[in-house]
Design an enzyme around this catalytic site. Structure first.
Site, PDB file in Angstrom:
ATOM      1  N   CYS A 128       0.789  -1.248   0.000  1.00  0.00           N
ATOM      2  CA  CYS A 128       0.000   0.000   0.000  1.00  0.00           C
ATOM      3  C   CYS A 128       0.816   1.290   0.000  1.00  0.00           C
ATOM      4  CB  CYS A 128      -1.015  -0.001   1.134  1.00  0.00           C
ATOM      5  SG  CYS A 128      -0.334  -0.399   2.742  1.00  0.00           S
ATOM      6  N   CYS A 141      -3.472  -2.576  -0.832  1.00  0.00           N
ATOM      7  CA  CYS A 141      -2.447  -3.513  -0.368  1.00  0.00           C
ATOM      8  C   CYS A 141      -2.150  -4.611  -1.382  1.00  0.00           C
ATOM      9  CB  CYS A 141      -2.869  -4.129   0.962  1.00  0.00           C
ATOM     10  SG  CYS A 141      -3.164  -2.904   2.257  1.00  0.00           S
ATOM     11  N   LYS A 152      -6.095  -9.057  11.268  1.00  0.00           N
ATOM     12  CA  LYS A 152      -5.979  -7.615  11.043  1.00  0.00           C
ATOM     13  C   LYS A 152      -7.348  -7.096  10.630  1.00  0.00           C
ATOM     14  CE  LYS A 152      -3.635  -3.970   8.551  1.00  0.00           C
ATOM     15  NZ  LYS A 152      -2.669  -3.613   7.510  1.00  0.00           N
ATOM     16  N   ARG A 210      -2.069   6.362   8.278  1.00  0.00           N
ATOM     17  CA  ARG A 210      -2.181   6.585   6.835  1.00  0.00           C
ATOM     18  C   ARG A 210      -1.634   7.939   6.446  1.00  0.00           C
ATOM     19  NH1 ARG A 210      -7.872   3.420   5.744  1.00  0.00           N
ATOM     20  NH2 ARG A 210      -7.066   1.411   6.471  1.00  0.00           N
ATOM     21  N   LYS A 221      -4.208  -7.080  15.320  1.00  0.00           N
ATOM     22  CA  LYS A 221      -4.129  -5.644  15.076  1.00  0.00           C
ATOM     23  C   LYS A 221      -5.504  -5.088  14.757  1.00  0.00           C
ATOM     24  CE  LYS A 221      -1.868  -2.607  11.782  1.00  0.00           C
ATOM     25  NZ  LYS A 221      -0.885  -2.583  10.717  1.00  0.00           N
ATOM     26  N   SER A 225      -1.487   3.227  15.555  1.00  0.00           N
ATOM     27  CA  SER A 225      -1.349   4.685  15.566  1.00  0.00           C
ATOM     28  C   SER A 225      -2.510   5.386  16.282  1.00  0.00           C
ATOM     29  CB  SER A 225      -1.229   5.197  14.134  1.00  0.00           C
ATOM     30  OG  SER A 225      -2.351   4.796  13.367  1.00  0.00           O
TER      31      SER A 225
HETATM   32  C1  PBG Z   1      -1.039  -1.349   5.797  1.00  0.00           C
HETATM   33  C2  PBG Z   1      -0.763  -1.037   7.197  1.00  0.00           C
HETATM   34  C3  PBG Z   1      -1.555  -0.268   8.050  1.00  0.00           C
HETATM   35  C4  PBG Z   1      -0.919  -0.204   9.275  1.00  0.00           C
HETATM   36  C5  PBG Z   1       0.256  -0.920   9.153  1.00  0.00           C
HETATM   37  N1  PBG Z   1       0.339  -1.450   7.876  1.00  0.00           N
HETATM   38  C6  PBG Z   1      -2.788   0.458   7.857  1.00  0.00           C
HETATM   39  C7  PBG Z   1      -3.811   0.100   6.930  1.00  0.00           C
HETATM   40  O1  PBG Z   1      -4.211  -1.062   6.800  1.00  0.00           O
HETATM   41  O2  PBG Z   1      -4.258   1.054   6.298  1.00  0.00           O
HETATM   42  C8  PBG Z   1      -1.452   0.550  10.446  1.00  0.00           C
HETATM   43  C9  PBG Z   1      -0.549   0.744  11.564  1.00  0.00           C
HETATM   44  C10 PBG Z   1      -0.992   1.739  12.540  1.00  0.00           C
HETATM   45  O3  PBG Z   1      -2.093   2.314  12.467  1.00  0.00           O
HETATM   46  O4  PBG Z   1      -0.217   1.989  13.464  1.00  0.00           O
HETATM   47  N2  PBG Z   1      -0.578  -2.574   5.358  1.00  0.00           N
HETATM   48 ZN    ZN Z   2      -1.087  -2.528   3.140  1.00  0.00          ZN
END
Ligand code: PBG
Ligand code: ZN
Length: 334
Positions: free
Chosen positions: A125, A133, A208, A218, A261, A287
């Protein structure tokens, strides 16, 4: 035995006794620090991340000197997120598997200069111009309400394997696929083994969820999808049985560590995978969880102790490892 023979408060009467009977403790080696490394940044010019107070995008050299300081305080592991130059992004995410890409260069340097366990995020991504992704197929928008693009599963697997292999070539100790395509653990395992990397571990983002708690990330990693959302590949926040199926498949395909996650809104999932599987469990304190608590502290609605309390809850639920932007803070407290 009942009150007054039994008195629970005997165990809480002073700090020494409380220390002795404490069931859950955080250790430096529980922590994995996520770091953003951006191509094209000059040394000494770290960029503040607007959505994440006190977190930055670093050049490779600045990132290395920062994590060296954390290593001296006991940190054992980092996970690297790369941000490539904007004009390099394309529809297949080429900069993600460029042997000379930002992450590959960062891994090499980190391995040369530190003894940290280096984990790499494996996804497309941040590297695709559409921000998804995986590889996409645009579809004719016949009736406007339907989804106008499809993220292709099987076509994406080869690309993910290329990304993982390029990270292993650079020296990564652990690769962490975060894309949520079906079958990627098996494909990555096979590719790594074929190339002599049977000792590179796979930490799979097994459960996830399609979460709004990723919002600050993001902006930090410049990876917002330009259209649509990730709900056709990331999990529905309402589901927990499905997390067990996801984890079963990952174990079967050869995952070494299972990751959940986000963490705080999914403590039940952490507990469930911990209870159902005999693999190390990692949880990603994402985050949004970081920024929410930082905002609370900075506004005076909360106090700093909220950080340790929330991280402890993640460990108590069954996580052996916690990926957290609070790692530098915790290292100073321990
Ligand atoms: C994407 C990815 C994301 C995060 C880590 N890898 C976000 C998403 O799926 O948009 C988020 C990590 C975070 O929010 O700390 N592969
Ligand atoms: Zn991704």
């Amino acid at each position: 035995m009942n009150f007054p023979t039994t008195r629970m408060r005997r165990l809480r009467q002073n700090p020494q006794i409380r220390d002795m009977v404490r069931e859950t403790k955080l250790n430096p080696e529980d922590l994995i620090y996520p770091i953003f490394i951006k191509e094209g940044l000059k040394n000494g010019e770290k960029e503040a991340i607007a959505t994440m107070p006190d977190e930055y995008r670093y050049s490779i050299d600045d990132a290395v000197s920062y994590v060296k300081k954390l290593e001296n305080k006991g940190l054992t592991s980092i996970i690297i997120f790369g941000i490539p130059l904007n004009h390099k992004k394309d529809n297949i995410g080429s900069p993600a598997f460029d042997e000379d890409g930002i992450v590959q260069k960062a891994i090499k340097k980190m391995k040369e200069e530190t003894n940290l366990v280096i984990i790499s995020d494996v996804c497309l991504c941040q590297y695709t111009d559409h921000g998804h992704c995986g590889i996409i197929k645009e579809m004719d928008n016949i009736n406007d309400s339907s989804e106008s693009l499809e993220v292709l599963n099987d076509e994406t697997l080869d690309y993910l394997a290329k990304v993982a292999l390029s990270h292993a070539n650079a020296g990564a100790d652990i690769v962490a696929p975060s894309d949520m395509m079906d079958g990627r653990v098996a494909t990555i395992r096979k590719t790594l083994d074929k190339n002599g990397y049977e000792n590179v571990l796979i930490m799979s983002y097994s459960a996830k969820y399609a979460s709004t708690f990723y919002t600050p990330f993001r902006e930090a990693a410049c990876s917002t999808p330009s259209s649509g959302d990730r709900k056709s590949y990331q999990m529905d926040p309402a589901n927990s049985i499905e997390a067990i199926r996801e984890a079963e498949l990952d174990v079967f395909e050869g995952a070494d560590i299972l990751l959940i996650k986000p963490a705080l809104a999914y403590l039940d999932i952490i507990k469930s995978l911990h209870d159902n599987f005999n693999l190390p469990i990692a949880a990603y304190n994402v985050s949004g969880e970081y920024s929410m608590i930082k905002a609370g502290i900075n506004s005076g609605y909360l106090v700093e102790e909220a950080i340790m309390e929330s991280l402890l809850s993640i460990k108590r639920s069954g996580a052996n490892l916690i990926l957290t932007h609070f790692a530098p803070y915790v290292l100073d407290k321990l």
